[in-house]
Design a protein around this motif. Structure first.
Motif, short mmCIF file in Angstrom:
data_model
loop_
_atom_site.label_atom_id
_atom_site.label_comp_id
_atom_site.label_asym_id
_atom_site.label_seq_id
_atom_site.Cartn_x
_atom_site.Cartn_y
_atom_site.Cartn_z
N GLN A 7 -12.79 -0.88 -0.72
CA GLN A 7 -11.59 -1.70 -1.57
C GLN A 7 -11.84 -1.91 -3.09
O GLN A 7 -13.19 -2.67 -3.16
CB GLN A 7 -10.76 -2.95 -1.21
CG GLN A 7 -10.10 -3.95 -2.43
CD GLN A 7 -9.31 -5.50 -1.61
OE1 GLN A 7 -9.38 -5.31 -0.15
NE2 GLN A 7 -9.22 -5.88 -2.35
N SER A 37 -3.76 4.40 -1.69
CA SER A 37 -4.76 4.91 -0.79
C SER A 37 -4.82 6.54 -0.49
O SER A 37 -3.68 7.02 -0.14
CB SER A 37 -4.51 4.50 0.98
OG SER A 37 -5.39 5.15 1.92
N GLY A 72 -12.37 1.38 4.40
CA GLY A 72 -11.59 1.03 2.88
C GLY A 72 -12.06 0.25 2.58
O GLY A 72 -12.34 -1.36 2.21
N ALA A 98 -4.09 0.76 6.97
CA ALA A 98 -3.64 0.14 5.07
C ALA A 98 -2.01 -0.61 5.65
O ALA A 98 -1.72 -1.04 4.66
CB ALA A 98 -3.52 1.22 4.13
N ARG A 158 0.81 -0.80 -0.15
CA ARG A 158 0.40 0.15 0.57
C ARG A 158 1.24 1.30 0.43
O ARG A 158 2.39 1.48 0.46
CB ARG A 158 -0.95 0.21 0.99
CG ARG A 158 -1.83 -1.02 1.31
CD ARG A 158 -2.22 -1.90 1.33
NE ARG A 158 -1.45 -2.19 2.31
CZ ARG A 158 -0.52 -3.20 2.82
NH1 ARG A 158 -0.01 -3.63 1.67
NH2 ARG A 158 -0.12 -3.84 4.47
N TYR A 205 -10.95 4.80 1.45
CA TYR A 205 -11.61 5.05 2.56
C TYR A 205 -13.26 6.32 3.03
O TYR A 205 -13.25 7.04 2.22
CB TYR A 205 -11.16 5.69 4.19
CG TYR A 205 -9.87 4.81 4.23
CD1 TYR A 205 -10.16 3.53 5.62
CD2 TYR A 205 -9.15 4.98 3.53
CE1 TYR A 205 -9.08 2.73 5.81
CE2 TYR A 205 -8.05 3.50 4.32
CZ TYR A 205 -7.95 2.87 5.12
OH TYR A 205 -7.62 1.52 4.67
N TRP A 232 -11.45 -3.98 3.13
CA TRP A 232 -9.63 -4.09 2.98
C TRP A 232 -9.86 -4.42 4.38
O TRP A 232 -10.24 -3.59 5.17
CB TRP A 232 -9.05 -2.41 3.24
CG TRP A 232 -7.58 -2.70 2.96
CD1 TRP A 232 -7.31 -2.47 4.55
CD2 TRP A 232 -7.17 -3.30 2.61
NE1 TRP A 232 -5.20 -3.04 4.63
CE2 TRP A 232 -5.60 -3.82 2.74
CE3 TRP A 232 -6.75 -3.95 1.10
CZ2 TRP A 232 -4.75 -4.50 2.48
CZ3 TRP A 232 -6.01 -4.14 0.43
CH2 TRP A 232 -4.36 -4.11 1.37
N GLY A 233 -9.01 -5.48 4.38
CA GLY A 233 -8.69 -6.74 5.59
C GLY A 233 -9.52 -6.98 6.04
O GLY A 233 -9.93 -7.51 7.47
N TYR A 286 -7.06 -0.49 -5.51
CA TYR A 286 -7.04 0.73 -4.48
C TYR A 286 -7.50 0.57 -3.62
O TYR A 286 -8.68 -0.47 -3.70
CB TYR A 286 -7.10 2.17 -5.30
CG TYR A 286 -8.92 2.63 -6.08
CD1 TYR A 286 -9.42 3.28 -5.20
CD2 TYR A 286 -8.90 2.75 -7.39
CE1 TYR A 286 -10.84 3.83 -5.75
CE2 TYR A 286 -9.98 3.42 -7.44
CZ TYR A 286 -11.07 3.68 -6.56
OH TYR A 286 -12.21 4.19 -7.29
N ILE A 287 -7.61 1.60 -2.40
CA ILE A 287 -8.62 1.48 -1.21
C ILE A 287 -9.11 3.03 -0.81
O ILE A 287 -8.02 3.99 -1.04
CB ILE A 287 -7.51 1.64 -0.14
CG1 ILE A 287 -6.66 0.01 0.65
CG2 ILE A 287 -8.71 1.03 1.02
CD1 ILE A 287 -5.97 0.05 1.33
N PRO A 306 -6.96 -6.24 -5.85
CA PRO A 306 -6.89 -5.07 -5.48
C PRO A 306 -6.09 -3.56 -6.44
O PRO A 306 -4.50 -3.72 -6.09
CB PRO A 306 -6.72 -4.46 -4.07
CG PRO A 306 -5.29 -5.45 -4.11
CD PRO A 306 -5.36 -6.87 -5.06
N VAL A 309 -0.80 -0.38 -4.31
CA VAL A 309 -2.53 -0.59 -4.28
C VAL A 309 -2.71 1.52 -3.42
O VAL A 309 -2.09 1.29 -2.27
CB VAL A 309 -3.09 -1.33 -2.65
CG1 VAL A 309 -4.71 -0.95 -2.27
CG2 VAL A 309 -2.61 -2.43 -3.38
#
Ligand code: PRX
Length: 624
Positions: free
Chosen positions: A252, A136, A250, A154, A110, A240, A456-457, A237-238, A235, A134
């Motif tokens: 994704q 953010s 996030g 991230a 990231r 928020y 994300w995650g 991008y992220i 992925p 990725v």
């Protein structure tokens, strides 16, 4: 073909439909299955296909349009403008990609981009896409602790920033905020690459961590960096975004589905053609900036305009002058900006030659009927209200003039966009609402290409947040109220949750409450959104002080919010009370407070614990 037929086919013959749309982008390796929906509600589009967003946005245009402008940067903050051709853009992006690789950034890592509206921010995003990192991007209006929260979620390998930016001629010092955020963060990146614009002559440099962009790039001027061929579902991008809780999610996004959705939307909805110019007035920190300043126009081989400034400086004609000078065909803005312009001299709208402009698209917040009618009349062009979210990445409801020129109805974002199987569901039992009945706007999964693939995650949070509104049906909730008239036109009536929309900026009232609570003398608070004639909504705060004798002022609280969250979340007013209206089970009655503040009926108050609390709110607001 009518639009209704087009939409119907996108749902009933989904795979064939999207297989055709997927031809709008380059695939390094073709995909097999169009959609893998074996694990609902997770959708994987264009399975096994390999592609790259940067290749589609930049490299593939070198053959036919290397000398065409790709990016025009105009800053009315620093009075500069620069144009980059596709060839130049390719060189710039490659150089940033080489710097990132030299700093150890690898595929899947990231990279946080916390930058003002400068071309280098665009190059940074595309460079990430190029090497499979990725990005953010964090909006520059967010303060240090919001930034720190995004860093910790991230866990970036690298952060890119600038010494500063400018808003309304006032410097905003990014690097100082970055330093503060890195002190707060538990997972700071190893390096920070700083693009120095000369705004902050005395910014602090941490040896070994902070690197000067312009010095470092000299070592990478000639490095070639090929595109990483990513599997469609990897992925990209992220981003928020705010929701009901204080913790931003996030969003994704994938690679292949996003590329296809954007390319398709540019052709069918925005009617932007290769070689034409698009002007989107948003910021790269928001989804509109990601999709329609950066990726979609470039994927389409257009020239995109990146604008640093506000709509009324140096005068209220500045945007229309840009339309004239750069022969803009597609323009995309937000209702708030139009309401701001509506208060200026209307002569600005007829001063410039706008003959190149085909449509004006507006999104991000409700477009009220009078503003929709006013701008349509003033421009004498179709003004298309369209509705979507960070989560979807491209329009959910819109007119689709590239397929059929359906009549525009003021105040309505028209119809469900192809690929979206939309429903209006009753909150109580998930039954389909009747025409003219207010209900929850929902999407029957699978979500079409381009939409978020997960949080994300946190796959579980994705399902719990978006697909668990109704126990009877697993559908995606937009958290918006909507209504459909007898002719099939949709209208959006605001959020069902605690999210508010300030000048098109989406904020969670809980996030603002958490910021208010950071003031040492605040015991608890409630933040609600109230209607505002220009900005759509504004936050109002009601706070209970621990020790009222300490003389804490509304200004002190506002300062705390500026510091914690950023000035975009600053309440319009802060009122002090000794008690908040709550239900007996302890839930703050935000909807009732908001209703009172807007002069509406506060609704059912039988569950209130202490009616005296509501009286205090009324007294603050001066309502009976
Ligand atoms: O409440 C809806 C409102 O903005 C929310 C999404 O905001 P954001 O994630 O920032 O994405 C903006 C992308 C354009 C929605 O849930 N909203 C967005 N567009 C409209 C709208 N409300 C009414 N009319 C719209 N056209």
């Amino acid at each position: 073909m009518t639009y209704a037929d087009f939409h119907r086919r996108s749902i009933s013959d989904r795979d064939a439909f999207w297989r055709e749309e997927a031809e709008l982008v380059d695939w390094h390796e073709p995909f097999g299955q169009v959609l893998d929906y074996s694990r609902p509600p997770f959708a994987k589009w264009f399975v096994g296909g390999r592609t790259n967003l940067c290749h589609n946005a930049v490299d593939r245009h070198l053959k036919d349009r290397a000398d065409q402008a790709a990016l025009v940067w105009i800053s009315t903050e620093v009075d500069q403008a620069r144009t980059y051709t596709y060839r130049e853009m390719h060189a710039e992006v490659t150089r940033v990609a080489a710097m990132m690789q030299a700093l150890g950034v690898k595929r899947g890592d990231r990279v946080i981009v916390y930058m003002p509206m400068v071309p280098e921010a665009c190059f940074a995003m595309l460079a990430c896409a190029r090497i499979g990192a990725v990005h953010s991007v964090v909006f520059g209006g967010f303060a240090a602790s919001s930034l720190a929260a995004r860093i910790d979620d991230a866990r970036p390998a690298l952060m890119l920033t600038s010494d500063g930016g400018s808003r309304m001629g006032k410097a905003v010092l990014y690097k100082a905020l970055v330093d503060e955020s890195l002190k707060l963060a538990r997972h700071p990146p190893k390096n920070v690459l700083i693009f120095n614009r000369g705004f902050d002559r005395n910014f602090n440099t941490v040896p070994g961590r902070d690197i000067d962009w312009k010095t470092f790039e000299k070592d990478h001027a000639a490095t070639q960096v090929p595109c990483e061929w990513l599997e469609s579902s990897e992925p990209s991008y992220i981003l928020y975004t705010s929701g009901t809780t204080g913790k931003p999610k996030g969003v994704q996004r994938d690679v292949g589905g996003y590329a296809v959705a954007l390319a398709s939307s540019m052709k069918r909805i925005f009617c932007g053609n290769p070689g034409e110019t698009m002007f989107t007035t948003s910021d790269i920190g928001w989804v509109v900036g990601h999709s329609y300043i950066i990726y979609a126009p470039l994927i389409a081989g257009m020239t995109t305009i990146m604008y640093e400034g506000v709509p009324i400086r140096p005068d209220a004609g500045v945007w229309w002058k840009i339309v004239q000078d750069y022969k803009v065909s597609v323009m995309f803005s937000a209702p708030t900006a139009i309401r701001v312009l509506k208060k200026q001299d209307p002569a600005w709208l007829s001063k410039y030659d706008l003959s190149s402009l085909r449509h004006l698209f507006l999104a991000g917040e409700p477009l009220d009927e009078p503003t929709h009618a006013w701008i349509s009349e003033a421009l004498k062009k179709p003004v298309i209200d369209h509705y979507w979210q960070t989560e979807t990445g491209w329009p959910i409801l819109s007119a689709v003039p590239g397929v059929e020129k359906t009549p525009i109805r003021f105040g309505s974002p028209s119809f469900p966009v192809y690929g979206y199987d939309m429903r209006l569901l009753r909150e109580a039992d998930a039954a389909d609402a009747a025409a003219g009945e207010k209900a929850v706007v929902a999407i029957v999964p699978p979500l079409p290409p381009g939409c978020m693939t997960t949080v994300w995650g946190d796959d579980e949070r994705f399902v719990r947040t978006y697909f668990s509104t109704f126990s009877k049906k697993q559908v995606y909730s937009t958290f918006d109220w909507g209504i459909r008239d007898k002719d099939g036109y949709w209208f959006i009536l605001g959020r069902t949750d605690d999210v508010i929309n300030v000048a098109g900026h989406r904020l969670g009232t809980r996030e603002i409450e958490e910021a208010v609570n950071m003031h040492a003398n605040v015991a608890e608070c409630a933040v609600v959104g109230v209607a505002d004639p220009i900005k759509g909504q504004m936050p109002l705060a009601f706070a209970v002080l621990k020790d009222p004798s300490k003389g804490t002022s509304a200004g002190d609280i506002m300062e705390t919010v500026d510091k914690q969250l950023g000035a975009i979340g600053r309440p319009k007013a802060v009122y002090f009370v000794t008690l908040l209206p709550k239900t007996r089970s302890g839930k703050t009655l935000r909807r009732s407070i908001a209703a009172l503040a807007e002069g509406r009926d506060p609704g059912d108050l039988t569950t209130i614990e202490d009616p005296g609390a509501l009286q205090q709110i009324k007294d603050c607001l001066g309502v009976k």
